[in-house]
Design an enzyme around this catalytic site. Sequence first.
Site, PDB file in Angstrom:
ATOM      1  CG  ASP A   1      -5.365  -3.516  -4.408  1.00  0.00           C
ATOM      2  OD1 ASP A   1      -6.327  -2.951  -3.862  1.00  0.00           O
ATOM      3  OD2 ASP A   1      -4.186  -3.372  -4.031  1.00  0.00           O
TER       4      ASP A   1
ATOM      5  CG  HIS B   1     -49.833  18.456   4.764  1.00  0.00           C
ATOM      6  ND1 HIS B   1     -49.515  19.774   4.554  1.00  0.00           N
ATOM      7  CD2 HIS B   1     -48.715  17.733   4.438  1.00  0.00           C
ATOM      8  CE1 HIS B   1     -48.261  19.857   4.135  1.00  0.00           C
ATOM      9  NE2 HIS B   1     -47.747  18.626   4.050  1.00  0.00           N
TER      10      HIS B   1
ATOM     11  CG  HIS C   1      -1.425   2.606  -3.971  1.00  0.00           C
ATOM     12  ND1 HIS C   1      -2.050   2.564  -5.191  1.00  0.00           N
ATOM     13  CD2 HIS C   1      -1.743   1.435  -3.359  1.00  0.00           C
ATOM     14  CE1 HIS C   1      -2.705   1.426  -5.321  1.00  0.00           C
ATOM     15  NE2 HIS C   1      -2.534   0.717  -4.218  1.00  0.00           N
TER      16      HIS C   1
ATOM     17  CD  GLN D   1      -2.780  -1.047  -0.208  1.00  0.00           C
ATOM     18  OE1 GLN D   1      -3.460  -0.073  -0.516  1.00  0.00           O
ATOM     19  NE2 GLN D   1      -2.676  -2.116  -0.993  1.00  0.00           N
TER      20      GLN D   1
ATOM     21  CD  GLU E   1      -8.454   2.411   0.493  1.00  0.00           C
ATOM     22  OE1 GLU E   1      -8.783   2.470  -0.700  1.00  0.00           O
ATOM     23  OE2 GLU E   1      -7.359   2.822   0.924  1.00  0.00           O
ATOM     24  CG  HIS E   2      -7.252  -1.759   1.559  1.00  0.00           C
ATOM     25  ND1 HIS E   2      -6.645  -0.560   1.214  1.00  0.00           N
ATOM     26  CD2 HIS E   2      -7.936  -2.175   0.471  1.00  0.00           C
ATOM     27  CE1 HIS E   2      -6.947  -0.277  -0.035  1.00  0.00           C
ATOM     28  NE2 HIS E   2      -7.729  -1.232  -0.517  1.00  0.00           N
TER      29      HIS E   2
END
Length: 440
Positions: free
Chosen positions: A368, A427, A268, A265, A334-335
Amino acid sequence: MLTRIDLRGGTPDPRRLLPRAQLDVSVAVERIRPLVEAVREHGYRAIREASERFDGVSPECLRVPVEAIRAAEGTLDPQVRAALLESISRARRVHADQRRADHTTQVVPGGTVTERWVPVDRVGLYVPGGLAMYPSTVVMNVVPAQTAGVRSLVVVSPPQQDNGGLPDPRVLAACALLGVDEVYAVGGAQAVAMLAYGAAVDPDGVERCAPVDLVTGPGNIWVTAAKRLLRGVVGIDAEAGPTEIAILADDTADPAHVAADLISQAEHDPLAASVLVTPSVALADAVDAELARQVPAAKHAERIATALRGEQSGVVLVDDLEAGLRVVDAYAAEHLEIQTEHARDWAMRVRNAGAIFVGAWSPVSLGDYCAGSNHVLPTGGCARHSSGLSVQSFLRGIHLVEYTQDALREVAPHVVTLAGVEDLPAHGQAVSVRFAGETS
């Protein structure tokens, strides 16, 4: 290499103590506001100027010719083609089971409510093209949208100097494999603005990109800022930040595996977050030793080292796995990988994560590309309240309310009463008028 945060002894709320990238999207919003407004006002000219400024490319026409998309598929290496087709196949199998069925509830005799699930009409899918190229992101965006039944799909991806101003050829090839032929060589905030407002995409103003209803897909902070600014003009999936991985591990974990996953990771982005949560000092020491061995051998060693040394990465020491579970729930990664004894039992107790990877043989890299799951996931702690991209992201629930005269008559006094409580007598009258002249 990784900073250590010692939470042993307990803390009532670990959220403020956990490593996290410091990104101020609100500042980025103000930076890109003039650009977004320029795209709204001037369309093609503003987009082309932004592409020249930020990407070093000035494409004459922003739309990628269909012939170029088909040609990109033809240039694919056979192994890459096979891998993409496998990724598409597995994603389709998983996402096919996410499609919700319409359901009708009989509330009372003669009174029903039907919930219909209707796909969004037109969707813009953003595919990044910065430090890395992401044909896999084409798969992860297009497959659930197609499965949902979206009628019109458009892909945007930054122009590449080394591909004649077109997006990366592997991105184009993935579009071809999925049958997407509306693709624009536009990236950054200007791409999101084009999708939201629509714009001419050639110098004569003849051809236009029609506005979309929803924008999905990850991107850098400028893409995220544009999504925030334009939310309401257009729907968005989420405000994606730098990628992140958290690993909850005990002494049963292989330090070589843990280190490799943290590195994967960090590869990235220099702002990517890699966090290990463990009660084992011995494992933390062994992972540090593995990082010292593996990082220098990596292709993107400098980028990885920057990410691992950043304030967003680190080792969090906890008393035991129960405490570790509280930490990873607070972090809401996230992961999230679970590399412990009885890993699935621990995974089933996690409440906050974009996706959970269970055991030694389910690394994030699998997700992924070829697990069948979706890799467009919430970041920055947003997994506490948001989900990853799925078929549901492209569907809207619409209620159909159908009552007969008798069913409405039976409930009319309650409607009138509640309308009176809220001081909205009209109403109630909208119901009463239907029964005017009836005797009780």
